[in-house]
Design an enzyme around this catalytic site. Sequence first.
Site, PDB file in Angstrom:
ATOM      1  N   LYS A 105       0.860  -1.187   0.000  1.00 34.10           N
ATOM      2  CA  LYS A 105       0.000   0.000   0.000  1.00 34.10           C
ATOM      3  C   LYS A 105       0.890   1.228   0.000  1.00 34.10           C
ATOM      4  O   LYS A 105       1.985   1.214   0.570  1.00 34.10           O
ATOM      5  CB  LYS A 105      -0.856   0.025   1.276  1.00 34.10           C
ATOM      6  CG  LYS A 105      -2.076   0.916   1.166  1.00 34.10           C
ATOM      7  CD  LYS A 105      -3.211   0.149   0.525  1.00 34.10           C
ATOM      8  CE  LYS A 105      -4.530   0.847   0.598  1.00 34.10           C
ATOM      9  NZ  LYS A 105      -5.638  -0.020   0.170  1.00 34.10           N
ATOM     10  N   ASP A 116      -7.235   4.465  -4.551  1.00 34.60           N
ATOM     11  CA  ASP A 116      -7.710   4.235  -3.185  1.00 34.60           C
ATOM     12  C   ASP A 116      -8.386   5.541  -2.749  1.00 34.60           C
ATOM     13  O   ASP A 116      -8.725   6.373  -3.603  1.00 34.60           O
ATOM     14  CB  ASP A 116      -6.523   3.862  -2.283  1.00 34.60           C
ATOM     15  CG  ASP A 116      -6.958   3.210  -0.984  1.00 34.60           C
ATOM     16  OD1 ASP A 116      -7.164   1.985  -0.979  1.00 34.60           O
ATOM     17  OD2 ASP A 116      -7.115   3.911   0.033  1.00 34.60           O
ATOM     18  N   THR A 152     -16.416  -3.958  -6.453  1.00 32.07           N
ATOM     19  CA  THR A 152     -16.331  -4.122  -4.997  1.00 32.07           C
ATOM     20  C   THR A 152     -17.744  -4.233  -4.430  1.00 32.07           C
ATOM     21  O   THR A 152     -18.040  -5.107  -3.600  1.00 32.07           O
ATOM     22  CB  THR A 152     -15.591  -2.922  -4.366  1.00 32.07           C
ATOM     23  OG1 THR A 152     -14.297  -2.819  -4.960  1.00 32.07           O
ATOM     24  CG2 THR A 152     -15.438  -3.095  -2.863  1.00 32.07           C
ATOM     25  N   GLY A 157     -22.132   5.368   4.484  1.00 36.23           N
ATOM     26  CA  GLY A 157     -21.189   5.856   3.480  1.00 36.23           C
ATOM     27  C   GLY A 157     -21.683   5.454   2.104  1.00 36.23           C
ATOM     28  O   GLY A 157     -21.545   4.297   1.698  1.00 36.23           O
ATOM     29  N   VAL A 209     -18.644   2.934  -3.649  1.00 40.90           N
ATOM     30  CA  VAL A 209     -19.099   1.555  -3.389  1.00 40.90           C
ATOM     31  C   VAL A 209     -20.489   1.548  -2.753  1.00 40.90           C
ATOM     32  O   VAL A 209     -21.401   0.849  -3.221  1.00 40.90           O
ATOM     33  CB  VAL A 209     -18.097   0.815  -2.452  1.00 40.90           C
ATOM     34  CG1 VAL A 209     -18.598  -0.584  -2.125  1.00 40.90           C
ATOM     35  CG2 VAL A 209     -16.713   0.752  -3.084  1.00 40.90           C
ATOM     36  N   GLY A 210     -20.656   2.338  -1.688  1.00 43.83           N
ATOM     37  CA  GLY A 210     -21.895   2.283  -0.913  1.00 43.83           C
ATOM     38  C   GLY A 210     -23.134   2.634  -1.727  1.00 43.83           C
ATOM     39  O   GLY A 210     -24.195   2.028  -1.550  1.00 43.83           O
ATOM     40  N   ALA A 244     -17.721   3.417   4.661  1.00 46.78           N
ATOM     41  CA  ALA A 244     -17.098   4.748   4.727  1.00 46.78           C
ATOM     42  C   ALA A 244     -15.630   4.548   5.082  1.00 46.78           C
ATOM     43  O   ALA A 244     -14.846   4.134   4.228  1.00 46.78           O
ATOM     44  CB  ALA A 244     -17.838   5.611   5.742  1.00 46.78           C
ATOM     45  N   ALA A 290     -15.677  -1.261   3.890  1.00 48.53           N
ATOM     46  CA  ALA A 290     -14.572  -0.466   4.451  1.00 48.53           C
ATOM     47  C   ALA A 290     -13.392  -1.374   4.820  1.00 48.53           C
ATOM     48  O   ALA A 290     -13.584  -2.514   5.254  1.00 48.53           O
ATOM     49  CB  ALA A 290     -15.054   0.299   5.673  1.00 48.53           C
TER      50      ALA A 290
HETATM   51  P1  NAD Z   1     -15.769   7.040  -1.284  1.00 47.09           P
HETATM   52  O1  NAD Z   1     -14.814   8.061  -0.786  1.00 47.09           O
HETATM   53  O2  NAD Z   1     -16.271   7.122  -2.690  1.00 47.09           O
HETATM   54  O3  NAD Z   1     -17.056   6.992  -0.339  1.00 47.09           O
HETATM   55  C1  NAD Z   1     -16.980   7.070   1.057  1.00 47.09           C
HETATM   56  C2  NAD Z   1     -18.256   7.745   1.539  1.00 47.09           C
HETATM   57  O4  NAD Z   1     -18.271   7.692   2.965  1.00 47.09           O
HETATM   58  C3  NAD Z   1     -18.344   9.230   1.141  1.00 47.09           C
HETATM   59  O5  NAD Z   1     -19.626   9.492   0.592  1.00 47.09           O
HETATM   60  C4  NAD Z   1     -18.150   9.970   2.478  1.00 47.09           C
HETATM   61  O6  NAD Z   1     -18.845  11.202   2.543  1.00 47.09           O
HETATM   62  C5  NAD Z   1     -18.696   8.951   3.457  1.00 47.09           C
HETATM   63  N1  NAD Z   1     -18.223   9.094   4.826  1.00 47.09           N
HETATM   64  C6  NAD Z   1     -16.979   9.402   5.273  1.00 47.09           C
HETATM   65  N2  NAD Z   1     -16.963   9.400   6.615  1.00 47.09           N
HETATM   66  C7  NAD Z   1     -18.226   9.079   7.021  1.00 47.09           C
HETATM   67  C8  NAD Z   1     -18.818   8.900   8.288  1.00 47.09           C
HETATM   68  N3  NAD Z   1     -18.128   9.074   9.422  1.00 47.09           N
HETATM   69  N4  NAD Z   1     -20.144   8.558   8.343  1.00 47.09           N
HETATM   70  C9  NAD Z   1     -20.846   8.379   7.204  1.00 47.09           C
HETATM   71  N5  NAD Z   1     -20.317   8.546   5.970  1.00 47.09           N
HETATM   72  C10 NAD Z   1     -19.020   8.879   5.889  1.00 47.09           C
HETATM   73  O7  NAD Z   1     -15.057   5.621  -1.002  1.00 47.09           O
HETATM   74  P2  NAD Z   1     -15.393   4.222  -1.676  1.00 47.09           P
HETATM   75  O8  NAD Z   1     -14.486   4.001  -2.824  1.00 47.09           O
HETATM   76  O9  NAD Z   1     -16.848   4.078  -1.819  1.00 47.09           O
HETATM   77  O10 NAD Z   1     -14.875   3.225  -0.543  1.00 47.09           O
HETATM   78  C11 NAD Z   1     -15.601   3.063   0.665  1.00 47.09           C
HETATM   79  C12 NAD Z   1     -14.799   2.197   1.624  1.00 47.09           C
HETATM   80  O11 NAD Z   1     -14.573   0.920   1.020  1.00 47.09           O
HETATM   81  C13 NAD Z   1     -13.410   2.744   1.964  1.00 47.09           C
HETATM   82  O12 NAD Z   1     -13.120   2.383   3.298  1.00 47.09           O
HETATM   83  C14 NAD Z   1     -12.486   2.019   1.014  1.00 47.09           C
HETATM   84  O13 NAD Z   1     -11.169   1.900   1.534  1.00 47.09           O
HETATM   85  C15 NAD Z   1     -13.163   0.661   0.959  1.00 47.09           C
HETATM   86  N6  NAD Z   1     -12.865  -0.080  -0.271  1.00 47.09           N
HETATM   87  C16 NAD Z   1     -13.171   0.474  -1.482  1.00 47.09           C
HETATM   88  C17 NAD Z   1     -12.886  -0.235  -2.637  1.00 47.09           C
HETATM   89  C18 NAD Z   1     -13.222   0.331  -4.016  1.00 47.09           C
HETATM   90  O14 NAD Z   1     -13.180  -0.433  -5.000  1.00 47.09           O
HETATM   91  N7  NAD Z   1     -13.570   1.595  -4.127  1.00 47.09           N
HETATM   92  C19 NAD Z   1     -12.304  -1.513  -2.559  1.00 47.09           C
HETATM   93  C20 NAD Z   1     -12.039  -2.060  -1.306  1.00 47.09           C
HETATM   94  C21 NAD Z   1     -12.322  -1.321  -0.163  1.00 47.09           C
END
Ligand code: NAD
Length: 354
Positions: free
Chosen positions: A79, A116, A151, A181, A185-186, A239, A261
């Site tokens: 990483k 990431d 994901t 979140g 992904v969410g 998130a 996450a």
């Molecule tokens: P992203 O930044 O697109 O979305 C994260 C969301 O969480 C944002 O809308 C943000 O406003 C929200 N958020 C942040 N803090 C918060 C809180 N305290 N309460 C509620 N909402 C909150 O990120 P993503 O790509 O969707 O990834 C989400 C998680 O999944 C991360 O932890 C990431 O490391 C993990 N992940 C993502 C992938 C991928 O393919 N994108 C793969 C593996 C793991």
Amino acid sequence: MLEELIRSWDGEEVVVRFDQPTDSWIFICIHSRRRGPAGGGTRMKTYSSPTEALRDAMRLAAAMTLKMAAADLPLGGGKTVIAVPGPIVGNERRDLLLRYAHLVDSLGGNFHTGPDINTTPADMDVIGERCSYVVCRSPEHGGSGDPGPYTAQGVFHGIKASVRNVFGSDDLSGRVCLVQGVGDVGSRLADQLAAAGAQVLVSDIAAERAGSIGNRIGAEVIPPDDAIGVECDVYAPCALGGTLNAETIPRLRCRIVAGSANNQLAEPADARRLLEAGILYAPDFVINAGGVLYAWGREALGWTLDSIEARLAGIGDTLREIYTTAAAEGKTTEATAEALAHSRLDLPVLSPGA
Ligand code: NAD
């Protein structure tokens, strides 16, 4: 402090670079290459200190080793954290990424990266100008693009497997699922859960985003501070990491924790706390592997989309196996998943295309 941290790490190598023009620290942590070159994303974030940034990079790199092994990919774990003093945009960002690309290139293929938190396929395009060890460039630049939808698809399969384990059927209709979140992904996970008939609740610190997704799929919006105590069948943390800890676990009112996450458990003891609270935990590094299966499968291993979809569904099968073994041995699902990953660190890996 940095020196102590590096010496005490169980990984293979740490590359440290201070980027003077942007006042940023770059930490490339290569945790393990036992299954192949180390793979892992490049996270750009502001931290309270360089030590905190390095600590995060080390934890994330170790989790990548487990993720790659659990997903049976011929890759090790690594990483990068680029610890920036604040948002870096425009030419300043481009120049920083080019200098970073040069550094990754100098490692000669021992570390491969992708997007990431706070980095995108467009950033990977820039890195790709100087370095070929990068996945998820935009499709216009020959990459596989955003891994987020894959994901989300993997998490969806994982939720179904978890629901089946707890309720005896993987039918999601009427199951209450809270997605915390709703970013890349969410938001997609929320869409899929709603399409499968679940009663979806969404929560995000970006209130507008939560509101618009809530309107789109008819989901109730939960204020961020209330998310932990909400009564639901499935809590999906999508998130940031660390939401499961000694303070939050006693307040959870769910039967299952299953989300994307990384590093959801604040400390190892939290896995036991969840078990004792009667909550089924889908280990994060197993359930969130859809993105790496897609990106490396597509770009490095020549997998077709059909074959990738079969592997995403396989995330559900792996979880089922973990749940059965954990219950039989009286262990936590986290310990069982780690044992599975460790057993694969010593085995011959799949050849590309297998
Ligand atoms: P992203 O930044 O697109 O979305 C994260 C969301 O969480 C944002 O809308 C943000 O406003 C929200 N958020 C942040 N803090 C918060 C809180 N305290 N309460 C509620 N909402 C909150 O990120 P993503 O790509 O969707 O990834 C989400 C998680 O999944 C991360 O932890 C990431 O490391 C993990 N992940 C993502 C992938 C991928 O393919 N994108 C793969 C593996 C793991």
